[in-house]
Design a protein around this motif. Sequence first.
Motif, PDB file in Angstrom:
ATOM      1  N   ALA A 115      -8.998  23.109 135.785  1.00 16.56           N
ATOM      2  CA  ALA A 115      -9.343  22.464 137.057  1.00 16.56           C
ATOM      3  C   ALA A 115     -10.779  21.963 137.087  1.00 16.56           C
ATOM      4  CB  ALA A 115      -9.095  23.418 138.217  1.00 16.56           C
ATOM      5  N   VAL A 171      -6.742  17.661 140.714  1.00 20.56           N
ATOM      6  CA  VAL A 171      -6.750  19.127 140.629  1.00 20.56           C
ATOM      7  C   VAL A 171      -7.341  19.752 141.885  1.00 20.56           C
ATOM      8  CG1 VAL A 171      -6.779  19.284 138.110  1.00 20.56           C
ATOM      9  CG2 VAL A 171      -8.932  18.944 139.335  1.00 20.56           C
ATOM     10  N   GLU A 172      -7.296  19.025 143.012  1.00 23.70           N
ATOM     11  CA  GLU A 172      -7.973  19.453 144.227  1.00 23.70           C
ATOM     12  C   GLU A 172      -7.474  20.783 144.766  1.00 23.70           C
ATOM     13  OE1 GLU A 172      -6.380  16.599 143.832  1.00 23.70           O
ATOM     14  OE2 GLU A 172      -7.588  14.867 144.447  1.00 23.70           O
ATOM     15  N   GLY A 216      -4.147  23.028 136.228  1.00 22.27           N
ATOM     16  CA  GLY A 216      -4.674  21.701 135.909  1.00 22.27           C
ATOM     17  C   GLY A 216      -4.274  21.217 134.538  1.00 22.27           C
ATOM     18  N   ARG A 241     -12.603  20.987 140.624  1.00 22.00           N
ATOM     19  CA  ARG A 241     -11.556  20.377 141.451  1.00 22.00           C
ATOM     20  C   ARG A 241     -11.919  19.029 142.060  1.00 22.00           C
ATOM     21  NH1 ARG A 241     -11.828  25.613 143.574  1.00 22.00           N
ATOM     22  NH2 ARG A 241     -10.464  27.052 142.439  1.00 22.00           N
ATOM     23  N   SER A 263      -0.695  19.623 137.981  1.00 25.47           N
ATOM     24  CA  SER A 263      -1.188  19.390 139.330  1.00 25.47           C
ATOM     25  C   SER A 263      -1.008  17.921 139.650  1.00 25.47           C
ATOM     26  CB  SER A 263      -2.677  19.767 139.451  1.00 25.47           C
ATOM     27  OG  SER A 263      -3.455  19.021 138.532  1.00 25.47           O
ATOM     28  N   CYS A 282      -5.595  23.326 142.984  1.00 27.43           N
ATOM     29  CA  CYS A 282      -5.065  24.273 142.007  1.00 27.43           C
ATOM     30  C   CYS A 282      -6.143  25.266 141.581  1.00 27.43           C
ATOM     31  CB  CYS A 282      -4.475  23.560 140.792  1.00 27.43           C
ATOM     32  SG  CYS A 282      -5.649  22.722 139.740  1.00 27.43           S
ATOM     33  N   PRO A 307     -12.079  21.732 146.298  1.00 28.31           N
ATOM     34  CA  PRO A 307     -13.313  21.283 145.635  1.00 28.31           C
ATOM     35  C   PRO A 307     -14.521  21.946 146.292  1.00 28.31           C
ATOM     36  CG  PRO A 307     -11.872  19.423 146.122  1.00 28.31           C
ATOM     37  CD  PRO A 307     -11.286  20.603 146.839  1.00 28.31           C
TER      38      PRO A 307
END
Length: 576
Positions: free
Chosen positions: A92, A123-124, A131, A412, A154, A126, A440
Amino acid sequence: MRTLKLILSGWKSLSLLLFAILCFSTEASGRGKVTKNAPVFTHFTYQGEDAIYKNNTLKPDEFYNPILQGCYPDPSITRKGNDYYLVCSSFAMFPGVPIFHSNDLVNWKQIGHVLDRTSQLKVEECGISAGVYAPAIRYNPGNDTFYMITTQFSGGFGNIVVKTKEPEKGWSDPIKLQFDGIDPSLFFDDNGKAYVVHNDAPPQGQERYSGHRVIKIWDYDIENDRVVPGSDKIIVNGGVNIEEKPIWIEAPHIYKKDGRYYLMCAEGGTGGWHSEVVFVSDNPKGPYLPASSNPILTQRYFPVNRENKVDWAGHADLVEGPDGKYYGVFLGIRPNEKSRVNTGRETFILPVDWSGTFPVFENGLVPMKPTLKMPAGVENMTGENGFLPNGNFVFDDDFSAKKLDLRWIGLRGPREEFINITGKGLRITPFPINIKEVKPTSTLFYRQQHSHFTASVTMDYRAKTSNELAGITCYQNERYNYVFGITKKEKSDYLILERTEKGKSILVGEVKIEAEKPITLQVAASGDDYRFNYSTDGEKFQNLGGTVSGDILSTNIAGGFTGAMIGLYATLANDK
């Protein structure tokens, strides 16, 4: 006269508006938020101090192994002429899939990341160990194109491929591939045909034990970038010998040598039983026969307390070196004295003896040493002229360069959403997100690359409320980490040390400070022992919280696939 006054009044309003816009634009960063009360970081220094490098001084014809220290797992390598390109998993982390270049397999420069745009990497939401897994990079001389194929767990991607003519100049947006499983790799035959191999579950109802997997192959349509429907075939069932119930046959790669096809895979899982095995066939789609001498690489048979321990070796890829000899890159770990895996899975390299039918990693079946002989005619220039350092080294960053060093990463989400390089240093716009959330975060990370290290940074910051905090973090994942930073309690400034384990946080220590002047924050690790120190004059350091355990920064405690990282952190959602 009245008209003139109206004109002047209009100009005054317009001027005020333009001034407001200018102020906003100069202060805006981090998703368009206005930077208010954002910390400014200067003079970051990371220094490795591992005894293994002090006790094994390099000779003129040697270099250190691993070649990439810290969390650079699942390496894959390819070659075009005298240019070598290597990629690693990034999960991620953002940007994703770091890519490195070398002309000699010893001296490496990072040239960027393969997945560096939000259109390529989603990957925001996960966890850090989800990822992007196990990228494989390949060069196809038939169309002079580089390919990177991977599984992105993701963003609805699944298995994807990106490509480019020039790896230094960026990669295409992802092309989704219609097959299940993980760890895909491409093989381009010299007759123009192409194939995808990957790990998958056995057919439904045919799973014989936990960890039973298969290797599949598909025909690959180069013109349309897709696997050919219905062309899939299982070429390995379970592993070398299914009667012994081998687990997690994965990370397959196909090579062609002297007219025959060689399939190399990882087997045994990515922990203590990890290994590399090889098969041969006269046809790319099999049948494949295993070598009688498998495994060809492993560290699983040796005493637990051996000196300079390297373990978990596997997940390898082969390439022909500049001297005509084959070499293999692979992942391994170097646990500390308490068997903690804080530096994560690193990238190693070994020469490969392919004088017989099957390739065998030289000294890959004995306890590995920290130094290797260089290929003939190669000079060790690590740490010079832009080449990545190796061994014990110092990384200094005063954040004065126009571009951020590629070793800094976000989590992320893009770094550019929360950082600004200013004349005073690196400014981080805090998000209303805590580092323990799966979102993130406004944190800039540098990988931990030694068991014994000191990292410090000077920060100019004063919190206004208890919800605000800025400082440093030692981070394994969202549920296991340390936070060392300044916040507000009532009307006073406090420096706090917080430990988070299994998602639950405790306050290890706190001290009231005067935050009008910049403060230097430091973490010093000696194996499993971590100490968090601070200085108000940049010279004399005081400790907060005593000596604390680095256990929560180890993958064998915290789980997952990443190594520990040191982060420059700011938040508007402090919960302590």
